[in-house]
Motif scaffolding. Structure first.
Motif, PDB file in Angstrom:
ATOM      1  N   VAL A   1       0.827  -1.213   0.000  1.00 16.39           N
ATOM      2  CA  VAL A   1       0.000   0.000   0.000  1.00 16.39           C
ATOM      3  C   VAL A   1       0.860   1.261   0.000  1.00 16.39           C
ATOM      4  N   ASN A   2       1.849   1.321   0.886  1.00 20.29           N
ATOM      5  CA  ASN A   2       2.648   2.549   1.051  1.00 20.29           C
ATOM      6  C   ASN A   2       3.774   2.703   0.046  1.00 20.29           C
ATOM      7  N   GLU A   3       4.469   1.625  -0.263  1.00 17.98           N
ATOM      8  CA  GLU A   3       5.647   1.717  -1.123  1.00 17.98           C
ATOM      9  C   GLU A   3       5.335   1.411  -2.589  1.00 17.98           C
ATOM     10  N   LEU A   4       4.609   0.327  -2.815  1.00 16.71           N
ATOM     11  CA  LEU A   4       4.298  -0.051  -4.194  1.00 16.71           C
ATOM     12  C   LEU A   4       3.094   0.697  -4.750  1.00 16.71           C
ATOM     13  N   LYS A   5       2.317   1.295  -3.849  1.00 10.34           N
ATOM     14  CA  LYS A   5       1.142   2.091  -4.244  1.00 10.34           C
ATOM     15  C   LYS A   5       0.158   1.302  -5.108  1.00 10.34           C
TER      16      LYS A   5
END
Length: 188
Positions: free
Chosen positions: A85-89
Motif C-alpha cells: 500500500v505505502n511503497e508499491l502504491k
C-alpha cells in the motif's frame, strides 16, 4: 521434486518463448494489484489471473487469514500489506478465498463442537449449513480486517485504493466476485 527442478531449469527458455523480458523486471516494481489468498497449493493466483512476472504482488497465508492490525506486534502479513500500500502504491487489493478450504471446514467443525455437538473418530460431527456460504463469509471477514489497517483507511477514503472479494471454486474453475449492492458473489 525432480519435476520442479526440471521446470526451473527451463524457465529462461519458457520466458523467452513468451516474450518475457526478465532484465526489464529489475528496472521497476509496480504490480498491477495485490492478491491475498490461501497458501493451498490448489489455488495459484498467477495462473488464475494469467499474471506475468511483475503484474501481481501476492500474499499467501494459511486460509488467506489477515490478522487484525496491531501496531505493537507487527506481523509478516501486516508488513507485507503496508509495503504494497505505502511503497508499491497498488491501486487494487483482492482477497481471494476458495472452495474446499480446510480452514473454513475446521472452523465449522469447531463451531459445532462448541455448540455441544461432539464427534468421534468413527463419526465426525456433521457439517450443517452451507459450506460455500461459510467460505464467502470467511473472505468478507478477511476483507473487513484489511479495511481496518491504518495504511488502507486513508487510501480507501481518497479512492486511490479499491478492495475486492473473490471466491474461487476449485472443482469448477469459476471465480466469483462479491457485489456489495447485491450482497452476493457473482461470476466475474
Amino acid at each position: 521434486m525432480q519435476y520442479l527442478i526440471d521446470q526451473v531449469r527451463v524457465f529462461r527458455a519458457r520466458a523467452a518463448a513468451h516474450t518475457l523480458h526478465l532484465a526489464g523486471l529489475t528496472q521497476h516494481h509496480r504490480p498491477r494489484a495485490m492478491l491475498i489468498s490461501c497458501s493451498d497449493a490448489r489455488v495459484v493466483p498467477a495462473l488464475l489471473t494469467a499474471a506475468r512476472p511483475g503484474d501481481l504482488f501476492e500474499l499467501r497465508t494459511y486460509g488467506g487469514v489477515i490478522p487484525p492490525y496491531d501496531a505493537n506486534t507487527p506481523t509478516g502479513e501486516s508488513r507485507t500489506i503496508e509495503y504494497a500500500v505505502n511503497e508499491l502504491k497498488v491501486a487494487d487489493i483482492i482477497v481471494c478465498g476458495h472452495s474446499h478450504c480446510d480452514v473454513v471446514t475446521a472452523a465449522m467443525h469447531d463451531s459445532l463442537t462448541a455448540s455441544g455437538i461432539t464427534e468421534s473418530d468413527d463419526d465426525p460431527a456433521p457439517l450443517t449449513g452451507d459450506v460455500t456460504a461459510a467460505g464467502h463469509w470467511h473472505v468478507l471477514s478477511q476483507l473487513d480486517a484489511l479495511s481496518n489497517y491504518p495504511c488502507v483507511v486513508p487510501r480507501l477514503a481518497d479512492r486511490s485504493l479499491h478492495l475486492h472479494a473473490w471466491f474461487h471454486e476449485i472443482d469448477t474453475g469459476a471465480t466469483l466476485a462479491h457485489h456489495p449492492r447485491a450482497s452476493t458473489f457473482l461470476p466475474l
